[in-house]
Design a protein around this motif. Sequence first.
Motif, mmCIF file in Angstrom:
data_model
loop_
_atom_site.group_PDB
_atom_site.id
_atom_site.type_symbol
_atom_site.label_atom_id
_atom_site.label_comp_id
_atom_site.label_asym_id
_atom_site.label_seq_id
_atom_site.Cartn_x
_atom_site.Cartn_y
_atom_site.Cartn_z
ATOM 1 N N ILE A 30 40.344 36.464 24.886
ATOM 2 C CA ILE A 30 41.779 36.595 24.646
ATOM 3 C C ILE A 30 42.140 36.139 23.235
ATOM 4 N N LEU A 31 41.791 34.917 22.892
ATOM 5 C CA LEU A 31 42.112 34.359 21.588
ATOM 6 C C LEU A 31 40.921 33.596 21.046
ATOM 7 N N PRO A 32 40.727 33.586 19.727
ATOM 8 C CA PRO A 32 39.660 32.750 19.175
ATOM 9 C C PRO A 32 40.033 31.292 19.266
ATOM 10 N N LYS A 33 39.013 30.451 19.409
ATOM 11 C CA LYS A 33 39.252 29.013 19.385
ATOM 12 C C LYS A 33 39.588 28.615 17.955
ATOM 13 N N THR A 34 40.641 27.902 17.766
ATOM 14 C CA THR A 34 41.033 27.450 16.434
ATOM 15 C C THR A 34 41.197 25.955 16.435
ATOM 16 N N ILE A 35 41.113 25.375 15.263
ATOM 17 C CA ILE A 35 41.321 23.929 15.154
ATOM 18 C C ILE A 35 42.785 23.626 15.413
ATOM 19 N N ARG A 36 43.035 22.698 16.287
ATOM 20 C CA ARG A 36 44.404 22.301 16.578
ATOM 21 C C ARG A 36 44.709 21.075 15.727
ATOM 22 N N LEU A 37 45.491 21.284 14.678
ATOM 23 C CA LEU A 37 45.860 20.190 13.796
ATOM 24 C C LEU A 37 47.074 19.506 14.393
ATOM 25 N N MET A 38 46.849 18.327 14.935
ATOM 26 C CA MET A 38 47.864 17.675 15.743
ATOM 27 C C MET A 38 48.541 16.557 14.967
ATOM 28 N N CYS A 39 49.822 16.568 14.933
ATOM 29 C CA CYS A 39 50.594 15.512 14.285
ATOM 30 C C CYS A 39 50.902 14.452 15.329
ATOM 31 N N LEU A 40 50.243 13.316 15.216
ATOM 32 C CA LEU A 40 50.372 12.296 16.248
ATOM 33 C C LEU A 40 51.768 11.681 16.278
ATOM 34 N N SER A 41 52.505 11.832 15.183
ATOM 35 C CA SER A 41 53.837 11.237 15.165
ATOM 36 C C SER A 41 54.793 11.943 16.108
ATOM 37 N N THR A 42 54.389 13.125 16.612
ATOM 38 C CA THR A 42 55.270 13.839 17.531
ATOM 39 C C THR A 42 55.137 13.353 18.965
ATOM 40 N N ASP A 107 45.347 8.965 20.416
ATOM 41 C CA ASP A 107 46.258 8.054 19.730
ATOM 42 C C ASP A 107 46.149 6.598 20.178
ATOM 43 N N ASN A 108 45.177 6.273 21.047
ATOM 44 C CA ASN A 108 44.965 4.891 21.496
ATOM 45 C C ASN A 108 46.205 4.320 22.179
ATOM 46 N N ALA A 109 46.919 5.162 22.892
ATOM 47 C CA ALA A 109 48.136 4.724 23.586
ATOM 48 C C ALA A 109 47.874 4.550 25.079
ATOM 49 N N THR A 110 48.851 3.987 25.775
ATOM 50 C CA THR A 110 48.770 3.834 27.223
ATOM 51 C C THR A 110 48.675 5.218 27.866
ATOM 52 N N PRO A 111 47.787 5.410 28.837
ATOM 53 C CA PRO A 111 47.556 6.753 29.387
ATOM 54 C C PRO A 111 48.807 7.483 29.878
ATOM 55 N N ASN A 112 49.731 6.779 30.492
ATOM 56 C CA ASN A 112 50.892 7.501 31.035
ATOM 57 C C ASN A 112 51.910 7.899 29.968
ATOM 58 N N SER A 113 51.645 7.523 28.703
ATOM 59 C CA SER A 113 52.541 7.944 27.630
ATOM 60 C C SER A 113 51.760 8.360 26.379
ATOM 61 N N ASP A 114 50.497 8.674 26.537
ATOM 62 C CA ASP A 114 49.702 9.047 25.365
ATOM 63 C C ASP A 114 49.853 10.527 25.046
ATOM 64 N N ARG A 153 38.416 4.667 17.501
ATOM 65 C CA ARG A 153 37.812 6.005 17.591
ATOM 66 C C ARG A 153 36.292 5.906 17.671
ATOM 67 N N GLN A 154 35.721 5.013 16.859
ATOM 68 C CA GLN A 154 34.274 4.845 16.877
ATOM 69 C C GLN A 154 33.809 4.252 18.191
#
Length: 534
Positions: A30-42, A107-114, A153-154
Motif C-alpha cells: 500500500i505505502l512505502p515505509k518512511t522515517i517518521r520524524l516525530m516532534c516529541l514536544s507535541t 520520551d521516557n514518560a509515564t506509560p499512561n501519558s507517554d 535511551r542507551q
Amino acid sequence: MHSKQISLQPKNLTWRITPMRFIPMRRYAILPKTIRLMCLSTAIALSLTFAYSYQGQGHTESPTFAPTALSANPESAALPFDIPDRATLNGRKVFGHYFPPYPVSIDNATPNSDFYTTQYMTVHGENNAHVNSAGFIRDRPAPRPPIADPQWRQRDLETEVRQAVAAGLDGFSVDIMAKATDTSWWGSIIPGALMQAAATVDPNFKVMLMPDMSASFNNMTPAELAAEMAPYATKPSVFKLADGRLVISPFLAEAKSPTWWSQFITLMSQSYGINVALVPVFLDAAANRNAFASISYGMSSWGNRNPAGNPVVNSPNTPLDLAAAAHALGKIWMQSVSFQDVRPSQAIYDEAENTQNLRNTWQIALDSGSEWVQLTTWNDYSEGTSFAPSAGHGRSLLDINAYGLYWFRSGVMPTIVRDTAYLSYRTQKVSAVPANPSTPPMSLRQWSSPARDTVEVLTFLTAPAVVKVTVGTTTTTCNAPAGMSSCIAPLKVGSIKASVVRGTTEVSRVSSHAAVTATPYNQNLEYLVDSSRR
C-alpha cells in the motif's frame, strides 16, 4: 484457492497444508515505509480508552505451575523444554529485524501519558494524523516507568539486547534508515548505539547491517553508501563472517542494480579496506536471484505473513523453493520467520491463523536447511509484526518462538519436560464494529489465508491430556497428544480460559489478559498471546 476447515481437534507441528497458488507478498503493498520524524514536544496527556489496559490486564511474571527439572539456564522456567547449552548449538544464526522508530520508550514518560499512548494509540494523536485509522498502531513495547538516567535511551537498548539474548537470538539485523549524522531525527543514532549496547551486555550478540533501500539510501551513489557503512565496520559488535568479511544485508536490494552493488563492494574494499559479504533481502527473490548471484554470499526474501503464503510444501516460488534455488546457486539462505502482520495505517492485514503462520515459517526454516533466520520483525509496531515483549503479548510470543528457534539452532527437536499451554486470540471478531471506526477499515490482503475468528490453545505436553478451553460461555474439548498440538475453538464474547487435565490432575492452565468484546474501541485484528508459565 483452497481453504482449510477449522478443526476442533489437535493439530501437530509438522502437518502439511493443502497446496495452493502462491503469490509473493510485497512488504509495501500500500505505502512505502518512511522515517517518521516525530516532534516529541507535541506529546500531550489525553484521557482515552486503550487497546490494552496496563492496570489489571497485564502479563504476570510468575509461572502458574512450579517449574520442575530445570536446566542450568534460568530462562527454561518459562519454557516447556530445557534450553540447550550454547556449546551444543550448530552454528545456525537467528537475527531479529530491529526497526529504530519504535524503541522501548520515545520520551521516557509515564506509560499512561507517554508518546505511544497519547500520539500513536489514540484517534487524535499527532494533530489528528491518525483519524482515518483510529490510531496509528495497536500494540506497543512493554511499558516501563520513567528512568532517572540521562542515558535512558542507551539503557533501553541494553534492555532490548538482554531480552533478545534471553529469547535465544544471536543478534539483531538493524534497519538503517538514515545517515548517522542526521540530527533531524533521534533514530539516526540507534544503529551505532545498538552496537554499543550489544558490546556492553553480551560480546557474543552481533548486529547485522541492513541499509534500507526504501528509505533515503535509495538516492545515494555507491560511494555515498560506502561512506555510511564503513564506520560501522569498526564496531566490535558488528556482524562479520568467520573470515572477517563484513555482512551487508540490504532490505529491498533490488531497488539498485547488481552493477550498482558491485561498485559498492569494490569501493568498500578499495577505499576502506573492508571486504563485504552481500546478503540481499529481496521482495521478489525469484526475479532477482540469478542477477545477484555472482556478487552475493547469501540471499533472503522478506516473505509473507500468512499460512497460504507460507505453505510447507515445495512448489514453484514457495519459500522452500526459493531457499532451494539459492542453495543451488551456492548461496546461503536467510529464512524469514514471522507471526502476523496487521497495519491500521495502511488498512490491510494478513490472517495468521493464530500461531499457524509462525509454526509454518519455522518448519520451512528447518526443512529448507536454511543457514540463518530473520525474525520479521523484532519491533515494527506500525506493521504489527513485532516479537519483542509488548503490551499485547508480553514475553509469551517469544516463549512459543523459542521452540522452533532452539530446534533450528541445535538440530534436535526439543524434549518436552514441563506441561505448558499458550493462548492466542483476538479481542474482537473480524466483523466487529468499533466505537472509533477506521475509514476504510482494514481489509484482508489479497492471497492471504481466509479470515477467521478463532481461539487457539497451543500445548506442549509430556504425555497425552485433555484440553478444555472456555470462551465466554462456550467450552471446547480436545484430546491432546504428547508433544506440541493445537486446539482450536470459536471466538466468542467474554473472557477466555483453558485447562489441561491428565487423569484427574490439572497440569496446566492459562487465562486471557484481555476479554473479547462485541463493542471494541477501534478495529484491532492483532492476535494476543498468554502463557501458563507467565
